[in-house]
Design a protein around this motif. Structure first.
Motif, PDB file in Angstrom:
ATOM      1  N   PRO A  75      -2.290   1.471   1.028  1.00  0.00           N
ATOM      2  CA  PRO A  75      -3.167   1.754   2.178  1.00  0.00           C
ATOM      3  C   PRO A  75      -2.462   1.648   3.526  1.00  0.00           C
ATOM      4  O   PRO A  75      -2.718   2.447   4.432  1.00  0.00           O
ATOM      5  N   GLN A  88      -0.496   4.788   3.906  1.00  0.00           N
ATOM      6  CA  GLN A  88      -1.340   5.963   4.132  1.00  0.00           C
ATOM      7  C   GLN A  88      -1.855   6.020   5.565  1.00  0.00           C
ATOM      8  O   GLN A  88      -1.899   7.086   6.178  1.00  0.00           O
ATOM      9  N   ARG A  89      -2.218   4.861   6.117  1.00  0.00           N
ATOM     10  CA  ARG A  89      -2.656   4.846   7.518  1.00  0.00           C
ATOM     11  C   ARG A  89      -1.500   5.198   8.443  1.00  0.00           C
ATOM     12  O   ARG A  89      -1.659   5.954   9.412  1.00  0.00           O
TER      13      ARG A  89
END
Length: 478
Positions: free
Chosen positions: A367, A370-371
């Motif tokens: 995550p 991905q950010r």
């Protein structure tokens, strides 16, 4: 002018471009060629040949449904072997000097990236295998000459009499340029480790290799700067701020946290000395080096030192390099200073924030990654470029207005989206300016204005992308 990036060319072909489509179909080529004739050098003019690589080219081009893409692969994938390898043997030991392309010098980082796609085939071609051993040997020789240098001449006794001879730093014989970049050394570890894991061959890993690796560790330790600024400084009389280092050659002040300081990233001076992608790579490569120290030398002390430094850097990254962005939440900064200062941008080189999964530093579904990835491909990244020719990562190196294919390739290799991957392929097809090769960068509104006719790392990376996508997304290409 920086000799590393010096050539802008206006293609003889008519200018203009077609923005690559987001649809799940290949865009029409800008050039509408009916016949795609190989642009490889004749066999007698190639600097190195490998039977297994020739077989890979033949098999791969037969699978690709798009003729232009197949033509580009045939031109690009062998470009390092065709044009840049100087292989010989000295005292019965392989030695391989690989130039970057249109500059007759060897960059440590570039050479690892240039041969990386050939490593899976090393066990199938003894000649190729010896060439790779020669490169490992040459990289260690370079490190032992000067671990702070990024680029080297073939002749170890050559005194620099060129453009950089007056740089205010400790220039040694054999050194072409002395810009201290962490990833010059982490890529040396990366090549050795991958070769060892792929081939199980231990012949390159002798006492001299271990001496070089311990010098790498020592250099990292010096540049943690926990006790002093270390021995390296760099100044250049130049009109380009990216080519010299502030504060008398040592860089902006930092709060020491265990991260490694660097003067440069990829040829460009850091704005803040703690460059996050390189430190993330150092965490990973130090752990690989620890494994090799135990397995190959039973050197427990050195292995433990590498692990301790890796953990120290990782802790500092978690504390100081993961920042809150008002649009994307917690993401990696690009550079930090330990005081809370941060630079928020991205560069298309390796490693970068976008390429972290490709480098094996994190999982593609992580995550935090991905950010961060969303940030790098957004208008919040000041070097994300959009123009008539398409869109993609730009770079601080040339300034605004240029798209770098290295970033487009990294984007394809870190995506699980068919649509995004095909978008990247279309960008690369539409913007090679009729040459069939990948350039360092091109103007976002006119791909016929590009720099570097001959940049073998970018060419080989494109070939690696095609082979990877044939494995992971064959339905898109076949």
């Amino acid at each position: 002018m920086n000799s590393r990036r010096y050539f802008i060319k206006k293609s003889a072909l008519a200018s203009g471009a077609v923005l690559a489509s987001n649809s799940l179909a290949f865009s029409h080529s800008l050039y509408n060629q009916k016949e795609f004739v190989s642009n490889r050098p004749s066999k007698k003019d190639r600097t190195f040949s490998s039977q297994i690589i020739e077989e890979v080219i033949k098999e791969t081009t037969s699978k690709l449904k798009d003729k232009e893409l197949a033509w580009m692969f045939e031109n690009c994938f062998p470009n390092t072997l065709d044009t840049t390898v100087h292989y010989f043997e000295e005292n019965n030991q392989p030695d391989t000097h690989i130039i970057t392309g249109d500059i007759p010098a060897m960059w440590l980082r570039d050479t690892t990236c240039q041969v990386w796609p050939y490593l899976p085939y090393a066990n199938d071609d003894e000649k190729l295998k010896k060439m790779l051993v020669g490169l490992i040997n040459r990289q260690i020789k370079c490190v032992l000459v000067d671990p702070y240098a990024n680029a080297f001449y073939l002749d170890a006794a050559k005194v620099n009499d060129g453009e950089w001879k007056d740089d205010i730093t400790e220039m040694k014989p054999g050194v072409f340029e002395r810009k201290w970049e962490i990833n010059s050394l982490t890529h040396v570890i990366r090549l050795s480790y991958e070769y060892w894991k792929t081939t199980k061959d231990t012949s390159p890993f002798n006492a001299n290799w271990l001496k070089g690796m311990k010098l790498i560790y020592q250099t990292f330790k010096e540049q943690q700067r926990l006790e002093n600024d270390g021995p390296y400084s760099f100044l250049r009389v130049t009109e380009h701020i990216r080519d010299t280092v502030p504060h008398y050659g040592f860089g902006h002040p930092t709060k020491k946290n265990g991260m490694i300081h660097a003067a440069f990233r990829q040829d460009d001076a850091n704005i803040l000395p703690l460059f996050v992608p390189d430190n993330l790579m150092a965490v990973q490569e130090l752990r690989k080096l620890s494994e090799m120290a135990i397995s190959l030398f039973n050197d427990t002390e050195f292995s433990e030192q590498c692990i301790a430094m890796s953990n120290q850097i990782e802790k500092a990254i978690k504390e100081d390099a993961i920042v809150q962005h008002k649009e994307f939440g917690e993401i990696y900064a690009f550079e930090v200073d330990g005081y809370g200062g941060r630079i928020m941008m991205e560069d298309p080189n390796l490693p970068g924030l976008l390429s972290l999964p490709y480098m094996g530093i994190c999982d593609i579904d992580d995550p935090l990654y991905q950010r961060t990835r969303q940030f790098t491909l957004s208008e919040w990244n000041p070097y994300y470029e959009k123009g008539k020719a398409g869109e993609g990562l730009g770079s601080y190196h040339w300034g605004k207005g240029y798209i770098w294919p290295l970033g487009t390739i990294s984007r394809a290799l870190t995506s699980s989206s068919d649509e995004e991957i095909l978008f990247c392929i279309n960008q690369l097809k539409a913007n090679h300016a009729g040459t069939g090769f990948i350039h360092e960068s091109y103007k976002k509104d006119d791909p016929t204005q590009y720099n570097r006719d001959w940049f073998s790392w970018a060419n080989t990376y494109f070939g690696e992308m095609i082979l990877t996508l044939l494995s992971t997304h064959p339905h898109l290409l076949t």
